[in-house]
Design a protein around this motif. Structure first.
Motif, PDB file in Angstrom:
ATOM      1  N   PHE A 204       0.840  -1.293  -0.240  1.00  0.00           N
ATOM      2  CA  PHE A 204      -0.017  -0.030  -0.043  1.00  0.00           C
ATOM      3  C   PHE A 204       0.975   1.201   0.024  1.00  0.00           C
ATOM      4  O   PHE A 204       1.876   1.438   0.900  1.00  0.00           O
ATOM      5  N   ASP A 205       0.396   2.133  -0.887  1.00  0.00           N
ATOM      6  CA  ASP A 205       1.242   3.421  -1.054  1.00  0.00           C
ATOM      7  C   ASP A 205       0.678   4.465  -0.319  1.00  0.00           C
ATOM      8  O   ASP A 205      -0.025   5.141  -0.660  1.00  0.00           O
ATOM      9  N   THR A 206       1.126   4.799   1.067  1.00  0.00           N
ATOM     10  CA  THR A 206       0.780   5.810   1.869  1.00  0.00           C
ATOM     11  C   THR A 206       0.829   7.087   1.223  1.00  0.00           C
ATOM     12  O   THR A 206       0.075   8.042   1.351  1.00  0.00           O
ATOM     13  N   GLY A 207       2.151   7.465   0.409  1.00  0.00           N
ATOM     14  CA  GLY A 207       2.219   8.764  -0.339  1.00  0.00           C
ATOM     15  C   GLY A 207       1.260   8.929  -1.299  1.00  0.00           C
ATOM     16  O   GLY A 207       0.497  10.064  -1.249  1.00  0.00           O
ATOM     17  N   ALA A 208       0.889   8.088  -1.910  1.00  0.00           N
ATOM     18  CA  ALA A 208      -0.313   8.119  -3.106  1.00  0.00           C
ATOM     19  C   ALA A 208      -1.739   8.536  -2.293  1.00  0.00           C
ATOM     20  O   ALA A 208      -2.417   9.186  -2.922  1.00  0.00           O
ATOM     21  N   ALA A 209      -1.942   7.782  -1.018  1.00  0.00           N
ATOM     22  CA  ALA A 209      -3.092   8.036  -0.427  1.00  0.00           C
ATOM     23  C   ALA A 209      -3.092   9.251   0.068  1.00  0.00           C
ATOM     24  O   ALA A 209      -4.065  10.126   0.030  1.00  0.00           O
ATOM     25  N   ARG A 210      -1.961   9.776   0.499  1.00  0.00           N
ATOM     26  CA  ARG A 210      -1.925  11.145   1.137  1.00  0.00           C
ATOM     27  C   ARG A 210      -2.132  12.309  -0.097  1.00  0.00           C
ATOM     28  O   ARG A 210      -2.831  13.268   0.093  1.00  0.00           O
ATOM     29  N   ALA A 211      -1.654  11.958  -0.989  1.00  0.00           N
ATOM     30  CA  ALA A 211      -1.971  12.664  -2.279  1.00  0.00           C
ATOM     31  C   ALA A 211      -3.245  12.733  -2.838  1.00  0.00           C
ATOM     32  O   ALA A 211      -3.876  13.991  -3.127  1.00  0.00           O
ATOM     33  N   ARG A 212      -4.038  11.856  -2.570  1.00  0.00           N
ATOM     34  CA  ARG A 212      -5.530  11.686  -2.800  1.00  0.00           C
ATOM     35  C   ARG A 212      -6.209  12.543  -2.054  1.00  0.00           C
ATOM     36  O   ARG A 212      -7.338  12.956  -2.293  1.00  0.00           O
ATOM     37  N   THR A 213      -5.947  12.519  -0.678  1.00  0.00           N
ATOM     38  CA  THR A 213      -6.994  12.814   0.448  1.00  0.00           C
ATOM     39  C   THR A 213      -6.360  14.265   0.994  1.00  0.00           C
ATOM     40  O   THR A 213      -7.423  14.774   1.881  1.00  0.00           O
ATOM     41  N   GLU A 214      -5.484  14.782   0.525  1.00  0.00           N
ATOM     42  CA  GLU A 214      -4.935  16.023   1.396  1.00  0.00           C
ATOM     43  C   GLU A 214      -5.502  17.114   0.413  1.00  0.00           C
ATOM     44  O   GLU A 214      -5.314  17.294  -0.656  1.00  0.00           O
ATOM     45  N   PRO A 215      -6.403  17.791   0.979  1.00  0.00           N
ATOM     46  CA  PRO A 215      -6.986  18.771   0.230  1.00  0.00           C
ATOM     47  C   PRO A 215      -6.055  19.946  -0.059  1.00  0.00           C
ATOM     48  O   PRO A 215      -6.538  20.680  -0.981  1.00  0.00           O
ATOM     49  N   ALA A 216      -4.852  20.070   0.477  1.00  0.00           N
ATOM     50  CA  ALA A 216      -4.330  21.340   0.035  1.00  0.00           C
ATOM     51  C   ALA A 216      -3.360  20.860  -1.370  1.00  0.00           C
ATOM     52  O   ALA A 216      -2.885  21.769  -1.905  1.00  0.00           O
ATOM     53  N   TRP A 217      -3.638  19.590  -1.567  1.00  0.00           N
ATOM     54  CA  TRP A 217      -3.021  19.337  -3.135  1.00  0.00           C
ATOM     55  C   TRP A 217      -3.822  18.252  -3.931  1.00  0.00           C
ATOM     56  O   TRP A 217      -3.061  17.778  -5.022  1.00  0.00           O
TER      57      TRP A 217
END
Length: 366
Positions: A204-217
């Protein structure tokens, strides 16, 4: 050692998915922390193996809460288990109201552990009701800290948006599937008994998951109406008038089940503002500076996901400053929503002026 994380507000669905994952290996182990008695300062750790063994241990923590349990007991337990070498898979079945991101990132940060899958289990018969309820976690006895003021809808939405797989208990309706697909377009939805299929060699790619869900980006896209569900994405490169936006907040938040993204306020050209709404519960916060407001040397300190998003959206005049908001809802009037948002934009004459009565001015000081 491989780790599979299973979260979900709906206990039976979550347990079924965890059992399916546990059955994939004769050397697997499931661990679950019961947080029902955190108010008494204790947590109950339950483990059971694919071989039928069961253990239960009461764990006393300095501060009994979800994050303390993760830091003081779950991660040390996983590291001890990995070092012992008796298990090739541990299924972490989280407590009802625990959100997956913090656990997933904490596991992925340890070299001894390999986060193979993050799954959220959903009871299809309860999904629509729980996404539209006004209940707080405290109303259902699901709060996990003394100051836990989250709502049921807020927790369930975040559980759905983050994982790579959604495991469904019960027969989903087309409406249910459309709702899940628009909240998390990248996660396949499968029956709970199929939660173990096709993931054993993955990570599981936590970086990709953060990119999907972080509203700042994060990057959001429109979804036309499907079985009553639609997502409207509103993007503009003109700032919002703070007064008109403040007056429209209640109407904007109430039209959707979920709203998220970033926005630009006239009078605050340096601050990226974050929008995070769950029904009529709205959080507006300062998300830090726009990249266009930073000196060149500071860009090296910015997360790569944010730099990539800024470059994708870069405008030669305003840089990465923009409105990028997404609203997902049922039977939404998309045209009325866009017209209301557009009516909050600043005019050319207003764009460069000072706003002495900016309702959002306190956020600029953070």
């Amino acid at each position: 050692m491989r780790i599979a994380l299973v979260t979900g507000l709906h206990g039976l669905a979550r347990h079924e998915a965890a059992q399916a994952l546990l059955s994939t290996s004769p050397h697997s182990l499931a661990v679950h922390h019961d947080l029902a008695r955190t108010g008494e300062g204790t947590v109950l750790r339950l483990t059971h193996g694919a071989d039928g063994t069961h253990e239960r241990e009461q764990v006393r923590l300095d501060h009994a809460c979800a994050s303390c349990t993760l830091r003081e007991d779950l991660i040390p337990f996983l590291l001890r288990t990995a070092e012992a070498g008796h298990h090739d898979l541990v299924v972490v079945e989280a407590w009802n109201s625990v959100e997956p991101q913090l656990i997933a990132e904490s596991i992925a940060a340890r070299d001894e552990l390999r986060l193979a899958a993050v799954v959220t289990a959903v009871d299809t018969a309860r999904l629509t009701t729980d996404l539209s309820t006004h209940d707080d976690l405290t109303d259902r006895g699901l709060d996990i800290a003394q100051d836990d003021h989250r709502t049921v809808t807020e927790v369930l939405t975040r559980q759905i948006e983050y994982p790579g797989l959604l495991a469904l208990r019960g027969e989903p309706t087309p409406h249910t599937l459309a709702l899940l697909a628009q909240l998390n377009p990248g996660a396949p939805a499968v029956p709970t008994h199929a939660a173990a299929d096709g993931w054993s060699g993955t990570e599981f790619d936590t970086g990709a998951a953060r990119a999907r869900t972080e509203p700042a980006w994060a990057h959001y896209t429109d979804h036309p109406e499907e079985h009553g569900v639609s997502t409207v994405t509103w993007t503009r490169t003109r700032p919002l008038h703070p007064g008109r936006l403040a007056r429209a907040l209640e109407d904007l938040a109430s039209v959707s089940l979920r709203g998220r993204g970033r926005f630009w306020l006239a009078g605050q050209p340096d601050n990226l503002m974050v929008w995070d709404s769950h029904q009529d519960l709205l959080l507006v916060d300062n998300g830090g500076p726009w990249l266009a407001a930073l000196p060149g040397a500071a860009l090296d300190l910015v997360p790569p996901e944010r730099r990539a998003a800024a470059l994708r959206d870069w405008d030669p005049e305003v840089g990465d400053r923009r409105q990028h908001l997404a609203f997902t809802g049922v039977d939404m009037d998309a045209r009325a929503l866009v017209e209301l948002l557009d009516s909050c934009l600043a005019t050319d004459e207003e764009t460069g002026q000072e706003f002495r009565h900016d309702p959002f001015s306190a956020l600029s000081e953070r």
